[in-house]
Design a protein around this motif. Structure first.
Motif, PDB file in Angstrom:
ATOM      1  N   ARG A   1       0.537  -1.354  -0.420  1.00  0.00           N
ATOM      2  CA  ARG A   1       0.096  -0.106  -0.128  1.00  0.00           C
ATOM      3  C   ARG A   1       1.290   1.120   0.081  1.00  0.00           C
ATOM      4  O   ARG A   1       0.787   1.727  -0.494  1.00  0.00           O
ATOM      5  CB  ARG A   1      -1.576  -0.237   1.209  1.00  0.00           C
ATOM      6  CG  ARG A   1      -1.926  -1.384   1.083  1.00  0.00           C
ATOM      7  CD  ARG A   1      -2.440  -1.667   0.316  1.00  0.00           C
ATOM      8  NE  ARG A   1      -3.282  -0.386  -0.772  1.00  0.00           N
ATOM      9  CZ  ARG A   1      -3.816  -0.965  -2.064  1.00  0.00           C
ATOM     10  NH1 ARG A   1      -3.688  -2.417  -2.701  1.00  0.00           N
ATOM     11  NH2 ARG A   1      -4.282  -0.344  -3.275  1.00  0.00           N
TER      12      ARG A   1
ATOM     13  N   THR B   1      -2.428   9.933   1.591  1.00  0.00           N
ATOM     14  CA  THR B   1      -3.355   8.483   2.136  1.00  0.00           C
ATOM     15  C   THR B   1      -3.171   8.185   3.606  1.00  0.00           C
ATOM     16  O   THR B   1      -1.850   8.563   3.994  1.00  0.00           O
ATOM     17  CB  THR B   1      -2.944   7.355   1.373  1.00  0.00           C
ATOM     18  OG1 THR B   1      -3.063   7.674  -0.220  1.00  0.00           O
ATOM     19  CG2 THR B   1      -3.401   5.682   1.359  1.00  0.00           C
TER      20      THR B   1
ATOM     21  N   CYS C   1     -13.398   1.673  10.079  1.00  0.00           N
ATOM     22  CA  CYS C   1     -14.191   1.842   8.574  1.00  0.00           C
ATOM     23  C   CYS C   1     -15.095   2.982   8.552  1.00  0.00           C
ATOM     24  O   CYS C   1     -14.971   3.524   8.229  1.00  0.00           O
ATOM     25  CB  CYS C   1     -14.200   1.015   7.510  1.00  0.00           C
ATOM     26  SG  CYS C   1     -12.649  -0.339   7.300  1.00  0.00           S
ATOM     27  N   GLN C   2     -15.884   2.860   9.562  1.00  0.00           N
ATOM     28  CA  GLN C   2     -16.587   3.305   9.574  1.00  0.00           C
ATOM     29  C   GLN C   2     -16.494   4.952  10.364  1.00  0.00           C
ATOM     30  O   GLN C   2     -16.604   6.244   9.399  1.00  0.00           O
ATOM     31  CB  GLN C   2     -17.974   3.494  10.874  1.00  0.00           C
ATOM     32  CG  GLN C   2     -19.722   4.034  11.174  1.00  0.00           C
ATOM     33  CD  GLN C   2     -20.335   3.275  11.913  1.00  0.00           C
ATOM     34  OE1 GLN C   2     -20.370   2.192  11.780  1.00  0.00           O
ATOM     35  NE2 GLN C   2     -20.800   4.058  12.553  1.00  0.00           N
TER      36      GLN C   2
ATOM     37  N   LEU D   1     -14.112   6.336  10.110  1.00  0.00           N
ATOM     38  CA  LEU D   1     -13.034   7.121   8.800  1.00  0.00           C
ATOM     39  C   LEU D   1     -13.959   7.901   8.224  1.00  0.00           C
ATOM     40  O   LEU D   1     -13.774   9.069   8.035  1.00  0.00           O
ATOM     41  CB  LEU D   1     -11.966   6.370   8.330  1.00  0.00           C
ATOM     42  CG  LEU D   1     -10.889   5.484   9.535  1.00  0.00           C
ATOM     43  CD1 LEU D   1     -10.059   4.297   8.417  1.00  0.00           C
ATOM     44  CD2 LEU D   1      -9.760   6.817   8.718  1.00  0.00           C
ATOM     45  N   ASP D   2     -14.795   6.831   7.605  1.00  0.00           N
ATOM     46  CA  ASP D   2     -16.053   7.420   6.381  1.00  0.00           C
ATOM     47  C   ASP D   2     -16.412   8.156   7.401  1.00  0.00           C
ATOM     48  O   ASP D   2     -16.694   9.517   6.418  1.00  0.00           O
ATOM     49  CB  ASP D   2     -16.960   6.717   5.866  1.00  0.00           C
ATOM     50  CG  ASP D   2     -17.716   6.957   5.172  1.00  0.00           C
ATOM     51  OD1 ASP D   2     -17.280   6.925   3.700  1.00  0.00           O
ATOM     52  OD2 ASP D   2     -19.035   7.119   5.648  1.00  0.00           O
TER      53      ASP D   2
ATOM     54  N   GLU E   1     -12.406   8.036   2.699  1.00  0.00           N
ATOM     55  CA  GLU E   1     -12.801   7.313   1.315  1.00  0.00           C
ATOM     56  C   GLU E   1     -11.373   6.004   1.282  1.00  0.00           C
ATOM     57  O   GLU E   1     -10.396   5.498   1.219  1.00  0.00           O
ATOM     58  CB  GLU E   1     -12.757   7.411   0.215  1.00  0.00           C
ATOM     59  CG  GLU E   1     -13.528   8.750   0.124  1.00  0.00           C
ATOM     60  CD  GLU E   1     -13.516   9.720  -1.204  1.00  0.00           C
ATOM     61  OE1 GLU E   1     -12.877   9.052  -2.241  1.00  0.00           O
ATOM     62  OE2 GLU E   1     -14.330  10.318  -1.226  1.00  0.00           O
ATOM     63  N   GLN E   2     -12.392   4.960   1.618  1.00  0.00           N
ATOM     64  CA  GLN E   2     -11.441   2.957   2.161  1.00  0.00           C
ATOM     65  C   GLN E   2     -11.082   3.098   0.111  1.00  0.00           C
ATOM     66  O   GLN E   2     -11.675   2.765  -0.556  1.00  0.00           O
ATOM     67  CB  GLN E   2     -12.334   2.016   2.013  1.00  0.00           C
ATOM     68  CG  GLN E   2     -12.112   0.560   2.472  1.00  0.00           C
ATOM     69  CD  GLN E   2     -12.302  -0.685   2.780  1.00  0.00           C
ATOM     70  OE1 GLN E   2     -13.713  -0.002   3.975  1.00  0.00           O
ATOM     71  NE2 GLN E   2     -12.374  -1.533   1.830  1.00  0.00           N
TER      72      GLN E   2
ATOM     73  N   TRP F   1      -8.603   0.383  -0.108  1.00  0.00           N
ATOM     74  CA  TRP F   1      -8.308  -0.722   0.123  1.00  0.00           C
ATOM     75  C   TRP F   1      -8.713  -1.588   1.517  1.00  0.00           C
ATOM     76  O   TRP F   1      -8.186  -0.654   2.442  1.00  0.00           O
ATOM     77  CB  TRP F   1      -6.947  -1.531  -0.117  1.00  0.00           C
ATOM     78  CG  TRP F   1      -6.189  -2.721  -0.393  1.00  0.00           C
ATOM     79  CD1 TRP F   1      -7.135  -4.008  -1.453  1.00  0.00           C
ATOM     80  CD2 TRP F   1      -5.604  -3.427   0.532  1.00  0.00           C
ATOM     81  NE1 TRP F   1      -6.234  -4.538  -1.259  1.00  0.00           N
ATOM     82  CE2 TRP F   1      -5.130  -4.866  -0.648  1.00  0.00           C
ATOM     83  CE3 TRP F   1      -5.159  -3.072   1.597  1.00  0.00           C
ATOM     84  CZ2 TRP F   1      -5.423  -5.692   0.853  1.00  0.00           C
ATOM     85  CZ3 TRP F   1      -4.044  -4.194   2.735  1.00  0.00           C
ATOM     86  CH2 TRP F   1      -4.394  -5.246   1.418  1.00  0.00           C
ATOM     87  N   LEU F   2      -8.895  -2.647   1.951  1.00  0.00           N
ATOM     88  CA  LEU F   2      -8.862  -3.589   2.965  1.00  0.00           C
ATOM     89  C   LEU F   2      -8.754  -4.907   3.012  1.00  0.00           C
ATOM     90  O   LEU F   2      -8.866  -5.604   1.441  1.00  0.00           O
ATOM     91  CB  LEU F   2     -10.161  -2.904   3.661  1.00  0.00           C
ATOM     92  CG  LEU F   2      -9.870  -3.834   5.458  1.00  0.00           C
ATOM     93  CD1 LEU F   2      -9.994  -3.313   6.167  1.00  0.00           C
ATOM     94  CD2 LEU F   2     -11.675  -3.474   5.256  1.00  0.00           C
TER      95      LEU F   2
ATOM     96  N   GLY G   1      -5.579  -1.227   6.381  1.00  0.00           N
ATOM     97  CA  GLY G   1      -6.495  -0.616   5.749  1.00  0.00           C
ATOM     98  C   GLY G   1      -5.539   0.607   4.810  1.00  0.00           C
ATOM     99  O   GLY G   1      -4.766   1.243   5.309  1.00  0.00           O
TER     100      GLY G   1
ATOM    101  N   HIS H   1      -6.387   4.552   3.601  1.00  0.00           N
ATOM    102  CA  HIS H   1      -7.503   5.152   3.296  1.00  0.00           C
ATOM    103  C   HIS H   1      -6.820   6.099   2.449  1.00  0.00           C
ATOM    104  O   HIS H   1      -6.352   7.169   3.240  1.00  0.00           O
ATOM    105  CB  HIS H   1      -8.981   5.267   4.663  1.00  0.00           C
ATOM    106  CG  HIS H   1      -9.419   4.078   4.433  1.00  0.00           C
ATOM    107  ND1 HIS H   1      -9.409   3.490   4.736  1.00  0.00           N
ATOM    108  CD2 HIS H   1     -10.884   3.930   5.185  1.00  0.00           C
ATOM    109  CE1 HIS H   1     -10.356   2.579   5.355  1.00  0.00           C
ATOM    110  NE2 HIS H   1     -11.672   3.025   5.201  1.00  0.00           N
TER     111      HIS H   1
END
Length: 208
Positions: free
Chosen positions: A27, A145, A162-163, A165-166, A171-172, A174-175, A185, A187
């Motif tokens: 990543r 990133t 993830c929530q 972060l959203d 924005e995701q 890759w996970l 992750g 983001h």
């Protein structure tokens, strides 16, 4: 916890840590490959021996573009990171021995193009994870990133991270798969970076 000896698993082929390292480095490589031309800034919290970033930068075509600050409290790990950076000729990599939880450590280097929170979220409380996620909106530039890690043991907090972060404009990208044995992750920050207050504590590391 002996955080220096903890790194030994990185040298064991196909260990969970070795596979996680490969995922994180992948990543990081993609983030550098896809960043706009020009100088790039990278910050790494609880950087350990810096294997994730330094392992990529050593041979990356954009190594000369990157200025990085690695923050690590353990003196042996910080010294190992410094030796690795020097051996690779990475003169724009600064290794700071200090408390990565303090926002003061990142002054002058943020908002950064790449923020690494690897080995952090698995060693702090849920409330501190959410608080640190909020601080990532101050650490990361718009379009930058964030790469982070967290174990997938139950109760699995990765979906909640993830929530969070959203909700804060990330924005995701890759996970890792749930059955990978680890959580990694990446983001992208789609918001506008906020000012980073000095002398503010983002988290308390387990055992600190």
């Amino acid at each position: 916890m002996d955080w220096h000896a903890w790194h030994d698993d990185y040298d064991r082929p196909d260990s969970v840590l070795e596979r996680r390292l490969r995922a994180v480095q992948g990543r990081i490589r993609i983030a550098l490959d896809t960043s706009p031309p020009g100088p790039l800034r990278v910050v790494s919290a609880c950087a350990g021996q810096g294997r994730d970033l330094l392992g990529v930068l050593a041979e990356h075509p954009r190594r000369a573009d990157v200025s990085a600050r690695l923050v690590e409290l353990d003196p042996r790990n910080a010294a190992a990171a410094q030796r690795t950076a020097e051996a690779a000729g990475l003169r724009q990599v600064e290794v700071v021995r200090g408390d990565a939880a303090s926002t003061t450590q990142y002054q002058g280097m943020v908002p950064a193009d790449l923020v690494l929170m690897c080995g952090v979220f698995g060693n702090i409380s849920d409330a501190d994870i959410e608080r640190t996620v909020a601080h990532c909106t101050q650490l990361c530039r718009g379009g930058g990133t964030l790469v982070w890690t967290r174990h997938r043991r139950q109760p699995d907090l990765v979906p909640q991270i993830c929530q969070w972060l959203d909700e804060r404009g990330f924005e995701q990208v890759w996970l890792s798969e749930p059955d990978a044995g680890f959580g990694v992750g990446a983001h992208r920050f789609a918001g506008e970076p906020q000012p980073l207050p000095p002398s503010t504590r983002m988290f308390t590391f387990a055992g600190a």
